[in-house]
Design a protein around this motif. Sequence first.
Motif, PDB file in Angstrom:
ATOM      1  N   UNK A   1       6.255  -9.084 -10.736  1.00 53.35           N
ATOM      2  CA  UNK A   1       6.443  -7.702  -9.412  1.00 53.35           C
ATOM      3  C   UNK A   1       4.603  -7.599  -9.584  1.00 53.35           C
ATOM      4  N   UNK A   2       4.314  -6.823  -7.966  1.00 56.27           N
ATOM      5  CA  UNK A   2       3.036  -6.516  -7.232  1.00 56.27           C
ATOM      6  C   UNK A   2       2.882  -5.399  -7.342  1.00 56.27           C
ATOM      7  N   UNK A   3       1.801  -5.340  -7.553  1.00 53.54           N
ATOM      8  CA  UNK A   3       1.418  -3.343  -6.674  1.00 53.54           C
ATOM      9  C   UNK A   3      -0.098  -4.103  -6.547  1.00 53.54           C
ATOM     10  N   UNK A   4       0.015  -3.039  -5.372  1.00 54.22           N
ATOM     11  CA  UNK A   4      -1.455  -3.223  -4.836  1.00 54.22           C
ATOM     12  C   UNK A   4      -2.260  -1.607  -5.596  1.00 54.22           C
ATOM     13  N   UNK A   5      -3.488  -1.125  -6.463  1.00 55.42           N
ATOM     14  CA  UNK A   5      -4.115  -0.758  -6.833  1.00 55.42           C
ATOM     15  C   UNK A   5      -5.373   0.128  -5.985  1.00 55.42           C
TER      16      UNK A   5
ATOM     17  N   UNK B   1       0.850  -0.762  -0.047  1.00 59.66           N
ATOM     18  CA  UNK B   1      -0.036  -0.294   0.213  1.00 59.66           C
ATOM     19  C   UNK B   1       0.828   1.132  -0.128  1.00 59.66           C
ATOM     20  N   UNK B   2       1.592   1.381   0.816  1.00 60.98           N
ATOM     21  CA  UNK B   2       2.695   2.138   0.391  1.00 60.98           C
ATOM     22  C   UNK B   2       4.246   2.379  -0.539  1.00 60.98           C
ATOM     23  N   UNK B   3       4.184   1.318  -1.295  1.00 59.86           N
ATOM     24  CA  UNK B   3       4.877   1.175  -2.260  1.00 59.86           C
ATOM     25  C   UNK B   3       4.728   2.366  -3.614  1.00 59.86           C
ATOM     26  N   UNK B   4       5.418   3.062  -3.929  1.00 65.32           N
ATOM     27  CA  UNK B   4       5.699   3.792  -4.787  1.00 65.32           C
ATOM     28  C   UNK B   4       4.961   2.795  -6.658  1.00 65.32           C
ATOM     29  N   UNK B   5       5.569   1.983  -6.085  1.00 59.80           N
ATOM     30  CA  UNK B   5       5.791   1.281  -7.758  1.00 59.80           C
ATOM     31  C   UNK B   5       5.843  -0.151  -7.205  1.00 59.80           C
TER      32      UNK B   5
END
Length: 233
Positions: free
Chosen positions: A99-103, A48-52
């Motif tokens: 890679x993984x991210x939250x939108x 949640x805090x990761x910019x990328x």
Amino acid sequence: MKSDPLDQSGPQQRLRVQMLGPLTIRREGVALTLTASRKVRALFAYLALAPNAVPRSQLCELLWDVPDDPRGELRWCLSKLRTLIDSNDRRRVETQGDAVRLNLSDCVLDTTQIAQAVQEGLGVQSQDRLRELVELFKGDFLEDVEIERNPAFNNWLVAQRRRFRACHTALLEQLVTDATDEQALKYLDTWLELSPFDLRVHEALLKVFASAAACEKARSTLRRPRDCSNPKD
């Protein structure tokens, strides 16, 4: 009745996330039941805090102390997150290659509100807005999510807690600057609890006490009976 700073109008499916204190995720005002797994909650907060987008290898090194199958455990955690925060018309756990991210672009996060206010400058915020932001702090960042034998994650956690404590302190200092003495004491108590060795909070306390003493002396003088006798009579 005090309004909830996170309770803003918007799409019904939008999530409202509290990380300043115990992790809480709400949908339509109802708190979701979180998994007991600390690693799932830690994974959510980190993403949640990761910019990328974050490489899977980095997430494995962050949260697992050389397990037999770190990528398998990561897949299990991601499936738990999907069950928790995805909906039929919205997938928030996204994968980009390896890679993984939250939108969370349509969601309300307490940490994002604090970070945006600090970036804009606390001096330009209204007193009402500053009070709303202070109310977002329900405790330390991500309380009760320390993970044993995970120094990489715990180092990140300590850094984030220091960051948001500094934000909390800055908010309180800004409020004290423009508050009445009575209001200031409330914020100074919290500031002193957060930073007991900060000289600025002790100086601010002394100023409030000195001001209160001066006011009391003035009131006492006004209440003192006047001597109406005329020595010349």
